[in-house]
Design a protein around this motif. Sequence first.
Motif, short mmCIF file in Angstrom:
data_model
loop_
_atom_site.label_atom_id
_atom_site.label_comp_id
_atom_site.label_asym_id
_atom_site.label_seq_id
_atom_site.Cartn_x
_atom_site.Cartn_y
_atom_site.Cartn_z
N THR A 57 54.18 33.40 32.09
CA THR A 57 53.92 32.77 33.39
C THR A 57 53.78 33.81 34.48
OG1 THR A 57 55.17 30.81 32.70
CG2 THR A 57 54.83 31.09 35.05
N ASP A 58 54.65 34.80 34.47
CA ASP A 58 54.56 35.88 35.46
C ASP A 58 53.23 36.63 35.33
OD1 ASP A 58 57.06 35.17 36.38
OD2 ASP A 58 58.11 36.84 35.42
N GLN A 59 52.80 36.89 34.10
CA GLN A 59 51.54 37.60 33.89
C GLN A 59 50.35 36.76 34.37
OE1 GLN A 59 51.64 38.54 29.72
NE2 GLN A 59 52.87 40.38 30.01
N VAL A 60 50.40 35.46 34.11
CA VAL A 60 49.32 34.58 34.56
C VAL A 60 49.28 34.53 36.08
CG1 VAL A 60 48.54 32.16 34.64
CG2 VAL A 60 49.23 33.19 32.46
N GLU A 61 50.45 34.42 36.72
CA GLU A 61 50.50 34.40 38.18
C GLU A 61 49.97 35.70 38.77
OE1 GLU A 61 54.52 33.41 39.22
OE2 GLU A 61 54.26 31.30 38.70
N LYS A 62 50.31 36.81 38.16
CA LYS A 62 49.81 38.11 38.64
C LYS A 62 48.29 38.19 38.47
CE LYS A 62 50.21 43.12 38.06
NZ LYS A 62 48.81 43.30 38.37
N ALA A 63 47.81 37.73 37.32
CA ALA A 63 46.36 37.74 37.08
C ALA A 63 45.63 36.86 38.09
CB ALA A 63 46.06 37.28 35.65
N LEU A 64 46.21 35.70 38.41
CA LEU A 64 45.59 34.83 39.41
C LEU A 64 45.57 35.49 40.78
CD1 LEU A 64 47.02 31.31 38.47
CD2 LEU A 64 44.66 32.09 38.31
N GLY A 65 46.67 36.15 41.14
CA GLY A 65 46.72 36.87 42.41
C GLY A 65 45.68 37.98 42.46
N ASP A 66 45.56 38.72 41.37
CA ASP A 66 44.56 39.78 41.30
C ASP A 66 43.15 39.20 41.40
OD1 ASP A 66 46.61 41.60 40.98
OD2 ASP A 66 46.29 41.88 38.81
N LEU A 67 42.92 38.08 40.73
CA LEU A 67 41.61 37.44 40.77
C LEU A 67 41.28 36.98 42.19
CD1 LEU A 67 39.15 36.41 39.23
CD2 LEU A 67 40.42 34.31 38.75
N ASN A 73 37.66 40.37 48.06
CA ASN A 73 36.98 41.65 48.25
C ASN A 73 35.48 41.53 48.01
OD1 ASN A 73 39.30 43.04 48.96
ND2 ASN A 73 39.73 43.71 46.87
N ILE A 74 35.11 40.81 46.97
CA ILE A 74 33.68 40.62 46.66
C ILE A 74 33.00 39.86 47.81
CG2 ILE A 74 32.08 39.40 45.13
CD1 ILE A 74 34.06 40.08 42.83
N ALA A 76 33.96 39.71 50.93
CA ALA A 76 33.90 40.58 52.10
C ALA A 76 32.78 41.60 51.96
CB ALA A 76 35.25 41.27 52.31
N ASP A 77 32.63 42.16 50.78
CA ASP A 77 31.54 43.11 50.54
C ASP A 77 30.18 42.45 50.70
OD1 ASP A 77 33.35 45.14 50.06
OD2 ASP A 77 33.20 45.04 47.87
N ALA A 78 30.06 41.20 50.23
CA ALA A 78 28.79 40.48 50.38
C ALA A 78 28.47 40.25 51.85
CB ALA A 78 28.87 39.15 49.63
N VAL A 79 29.48 39.89 52.63
CA VAL A 79 29.27 39.68 54.07
C VAL A 79 28.87 40.99 54.73
CG1 VAL A 79 30.43 39.11 56.23
CG2 VAL A 79 30.77 37.67 54.22
N LYS A 80 29.53 42.07 54.39
CA LYS A 80 29.18 43.37 54.96
C LYS A 80 27.73 43.73 54.65
CE LYS A 80 33.76 45.47 54.79
NZ LYS A 80 34.59 46.48 54.12
N LYS A 81 27.34 43.49 53.41
CA LYS A 81 25.97 43.81 53.00
C LYS A 81 24.97 42.96 53.79
CE LYS A 81 22.91 44.19 49.08
NZ LYS A 81 22.67 43.97 47.68
N MET A 82 25.25 41.67 53.91
CA MET A 82 24.36 40.78 54.67
C MET A 82 24.30 41.21 56.13
SD MET A 82 25.32 37.01 53.05
CE MET A 82 25.04 36.25 54.60
#
Length: 108
Positions: A57-67, A73-74, A76-82
Amino acid sequence: MLAYYKKSSEKYKELDAEVNKMMNEALDKANSIIKRNRQQLDQTLDDNAHSNLKKVTDQVEKALGDLQANTANIAADAVKKMMHERKDDKRSSEVISSFSRDLNKKLH
């Protein structure tokens, strides 16, 4: 001879009863030990299962947070590019600024 046989027979019955009593006591003790060991094993298995479930459960929660962080970030990068691509167009700049504010609210 008959008296000796009778006396021996009575002693054999007494001895047989005593042996049966001892065997039953030993069997009861063995069953008690087995029952206690089974309970301890069940508890250990249950504890291990809960521990492993918590780890997963802890690993899944961490993976969700990372996702979620990577998705933000993706975006934000798309907005910066636009914004970079349309920085010369005044109307586009206003739309992008509005879009950026709305996106920020949605991401957080």
